[in-house]
Design a protein around this motif. Structure first.
Motif, mmCIF file in Angstrom:
data_model
loop_
_atom_site.group_PDB
_atom_site.id
_atom_site.type_symbol
_atom_site.label_atom_id
_atom_site.label_comp_id
_atom_site.label_asym_id
_atom_site.label_seq_id
_atom_site.Cartn_x
_atom_site.Cartn_y
_atom_site.Cartn_z
ATOM 1 N N PHE A 176 -21.017 6.679 -12.803
ATOM 2 C CA PHE A 176 -19.587 6.856 -12.585
ATOM 3 C C PHE A 176 -18.947 5.487 -12.398
ATOM 4 C CE2 PHE A 176 -21.064 6.655 -8.231
ATOM 5 C CZ PHE A 176 -20.020 6.104 -7.507
ATOM 6 N N CYS A 177 -17.633 5.467 -12.326
ATOM 7 C CA CYS A 177 -16.905 4.197 -12.255
ATOM 8 C C CYS A 177 -16.889 3.670 -10.834
ATOM 9 C CB CYS A 177 -15.488 4.378 -12.794
ATOM 10 S SG CYS A 177 -15.426 4.719 -14.557
ATOM 11 N N ASP A 178 -17.969 3.009 -10.456
ATOM 12 C CA ASP A 178 -18.072 2.380 -9.145
ATOM 13 C C ASP A 178 -17.528 0.957 -9.235
ATOM 14 O OD1 ASP A 178 -18.619 2.212 -6.508
ATOM 15 O OD2 ASP A 178 -20.787 2.442 -6.676
ATOM 16 N N ILE A 179 -17.200 0.362 -8.086
ATOM 17 C CA ILE A 179 -16.520 -0.936 -8.084
ATOM 18 C C ILE A 179 -17.361 -2.024 -8.735
ATOM 19 C CG2 ILE A 179 -15.603 -2.783 -6.644
ATOM 20 C CD1 ILE A 179 -14.770 -0.740 -4.610
ATOM 21 N N THR A 180 -18.555 -2.275 -8.205
ATOM 22 C CA THR A 180 -19.353 -3.415 -8.647
ATOM 23 C C THR A 180 -19.727 -3.348 -10.122
ATOM 24 O OG1 THR A 180 -20.236 -3.664 -6.411
ATOM 25 C CG2 THR A 180 -21.412 -4.775 -8.178
ATOM 26 N N PRO A 181 -20.226 -2.225 -10.650
ATOM 27 C CA PRO A 181 -20.536 -2.174 -12.085
ATOM 28 C C PRO A 181 -19.325 -2.386 -12.979
ATOM 29 C CG PRO A 181 -21.584 -0.356 -10.930
ATOM 30 C CD PRO A 181 -20.634 -0.978 -9.977
#
Length: 313
Positions: A176-181
């Protein structure tokens, strides 16, 4: 920007590293989601229908169960689709929307747990004035403040992240769209922006956790001064479920969002993310059900009514 190509869609790589295990993962995650929905909905219905549970502690618990359920709905359905689909692309607006709701609900969970710790402190510190200090209006205001603060913090995070320029690589090493990635794909991500995002994350996780721990330090000092062992046990038992959930929630979230990052940490973060997006919402209702006799009685009544009115073939 030079010769960079602006990215408008991302590829959620997620569990693509395990192509032979995706069907098994789908089954496990699907049944986990069904169990999460059943458990949290049962808690919400039990609290709603049982008048003995119409007190602040269970008001906040119902809010936490609802928020946890919404959090899983933001992540898990998309995860299930990607596990069966060959195309795992997500547009930039969809990615921003997913991040906004995930972190908004996650922050709301943290502040909700903070309100629950304040409720427990008030109940133990001033039991005679508890009904005056924790009225329905005050509980609603605390719940609203948790929600609004979560929305504002999440909006600030999303505005910072998606005002960056994404170029060349479009593969997010996550499900999912997590901050770090996501920010690792940006070509203009500065140290200042990194510090601002860390400050928002620390405000939510560290700030709320410190308040919770301060509440429990005061609770502990009050309980230890009680002359009766039975009274101490009863006071601690009312806090044990909440404290257990706090340790689970902050333990996993802190490991992912507050520890130093490097390019090799994405796989670890992804595995830990499975824990706090699937396992934690599943454990919370179990913890509150197993460690709370009033909740057990209310759930038995709800399940009994369901069995009684269910059609018999």
């Amino acid at each position: 920007m030079g010769n960079h190509t602006t990215v408008s869609t991302f590829l959620l790589w997620g569990f693509s590293s395990f192509p032979d295990q995706q069907n098994l993962l789908f089954v496990m995650v699907f049944f986990s989601q069904v169990t999460i929905l059943a458990a949290n909905v049962s808690i919400m219905v039990a609290i709603k229908l049982n008048h003995n549970l119409h007190i602040p502690m269970y008001f906040f618990l119902r809010g936490l169960s609802f928020s946890e359920t919404c959090t899983t709905m933001v992540i898990i359905p998309r995860m299930l689709v990607d596990l069966l689909s060959k195309s795992k692309t997500i547009s930039l607006p969809e990615c921003a929307t997913q991040m906004f709701f995930f972190f908004g609900l996650g922050a709301n969970n943290c502040f909700n747990m903070t309100a629950m710790s304040y409720d427990r402190y008030t109940a133990i510190h001033t039991p005679l004035h508890y009904t005056i200090l924790m009225t329905q209006k005050i509980c609603f205001q605390l719940m609203t403040a948790s929600c609004v603060t979560g929305i504002v913090v999440s909006l600030c995070i999303v505005l910072i992240v998606f005002n960056l320029s994404f170029c060349d690589s479009s593969t997010i090493q996550h499900f999912f769209c997590d901050i770090t990635p996501v920010v690792s794909l940006a070509c203009d991500y500065t140290f200042f922006q990194k510090m601002v995002l860390l400050a928002f994350t620390a405000f939510v996780l560290v700030g709320s956790f410190i308040f919770i721990m301060i509440s429990y330090v005061f609770i502990g000092s009050i309980v230890m001064k009680m002359p009766s062992a039975k009274g101490r046990y009863k006071a601690f038992s009312t806090c044990s479920s909440h404290l257990t959930v706090v340790c689970i929630h902050y333990g996993f979230a802190g490991f992912v969002y507050l520890r130093p990052k490097d390019s090799d940490s994405f796989n670890e973060d992804m595995l830990m993310a499975v824990t706090y997006t699937v396992l934690t919402p599943l454990l919370n209702p179990i913890v509150y059900s197993l460690r709370n006799k009033e909740m057990q009685i209310a759930l038995k009544k709800v399940l009994g009514n369901i069995c009684r009115f269910s059609p018999r073939w």
